[in-house]
Design an enzyme around this catalytic site. Sequence first.
Site, PDB file in Angstrom:
ATOM      1  N   SER A 146       0.807  -1.206   0.000  1.00 61.52           N
ATOM      2  CA  SER A 146       0.000   0.000   0.000  1.00 61.52           C
ATOM      3  C   SER A 146       0.853   1.275   0.000  1.00 61.52           C
ATOM      4  O   SER A 146       1.548   1.553  -0.964  1.00 61.52           O
ATOM      5  CB  SER A 146      -0.963  -0.025   1.184  1.00 61.52           C
ATOM      6  OG  SER A 146      -2.140   0.674   0.867  1.00 61.52           O
ATOM      7  N   LYS A 198     -21.037  17.762   9.776  1.00 61.79           N
ATOM      8  CA  LYS A 198     -19.936  17.973  10.711  1.00 61.79           C
ATOM      9  C   LYS A 198     -19.656  16.735  11.565  1.00 61.79           C
ATOM     10  O   LYS A 198     -18.510  16.456  11.911  1.00 61.79           O
ATOM     11  CB  LYS A 198     -20.256  19.174  11.627  1.00 61.79           C
ATOM     12  CG  LYS A 198     -19.121  19.566  12.550  1.00 61.79           C
ATOM     13  CD  LYS A 198     -17.897  20.013  11.768  1.00 61.79           C
ATOM     14  CE  LYS A 198     -16.776  20.453  12.686  1.00 61.79           C
ATOM     15  NZ  LYS A 198     -15.562  20.813  11.936  1.00 61.79           N
TER      16      LYS A 198
END
Length: 316
Positions: A146, A198
């Site tokens: 990765s 949020k």
Amino acid sequence: MTENNPNQNWERQALEHLLLENLKETRKARRWKAVLRVLTLLVIVGALISIFDFHLPGKGMGVEKHTALVSLEGEISSSSMANAMDINSSLVSAFENEQSAGVVLRINSPGGSPVQAGMINDEIHRLRKLYPKKPFYVVVEDICASGGYYVAVAADQILVDKASLVGSIGVIMEGFGFTGLMDKLGVTRRMITSGSNKGMLDPFSKENPKQVEMVKIMIDEIHQQFITVVKEGRGDRLKDILDLFSGRIWNGEQAVKIGLADGYGTVDTVARDIFKAPDILDYTMKENFAERVAKRFGAEAGAAAGKVLVKTPDLK
């Protein structure tokens, strides 16, 4: 002329003897005190050096022709030793030294932050343009997955062991959900925000399908960025196989066959057989004791608490 009193002579001799012995003891005590002071000073200086002195990349610049080594170990993160600032500083020193015949980046990493990995990849490209005649190889040890592979594709060559783990070209974002447990316990989440997204992915709130889709789009974009970097770095060496960018991991032998790696090798074989500079000088910045203590009891505590709840996207 009077004769000396024998008693007085004896007393005077005894007094002189005592005074001489006392003087000798005093001088001996002073010498030992001086020695102890010097030893104490040396111990204090040694302790300070061991605590606050850090390994300078490229220490030993007087070494003649050599192979420059930089190690990237563990998770790639701004709070780990495998952070972009330290790795990039080490690479700069390795490339800048005129006596380095080539640079080897030894990678043993499962991945980590796409931002940190991208910063290292970008710096490698910059340095290779500045020093086009200086070869740059990546040597994979146990794992280069990765984010580790994101860094590796900037190299001229990627060398592995047959059993190394390579690839995992994908992006993951993890978190936890506690709503079922909260319902059983009769706990209610109270969260007030000034924006509808949020509190996105809050582990104590029910999953919002719209927000999940937003996150999926975001990590898909990061995945595409990863794929682009791999294609640009490996070019025609990549074989066109279906699950190349699926997040799958391959062993070293498979990685060579499909073009994720170029061949087999170690730091020693690269230094000796390719760079023709068997002397290896380690440029990797090392963390000193004071930094480890500060990191352990400082900022990492807050970062770890945040990771328990919601993880940022990782190249893993």
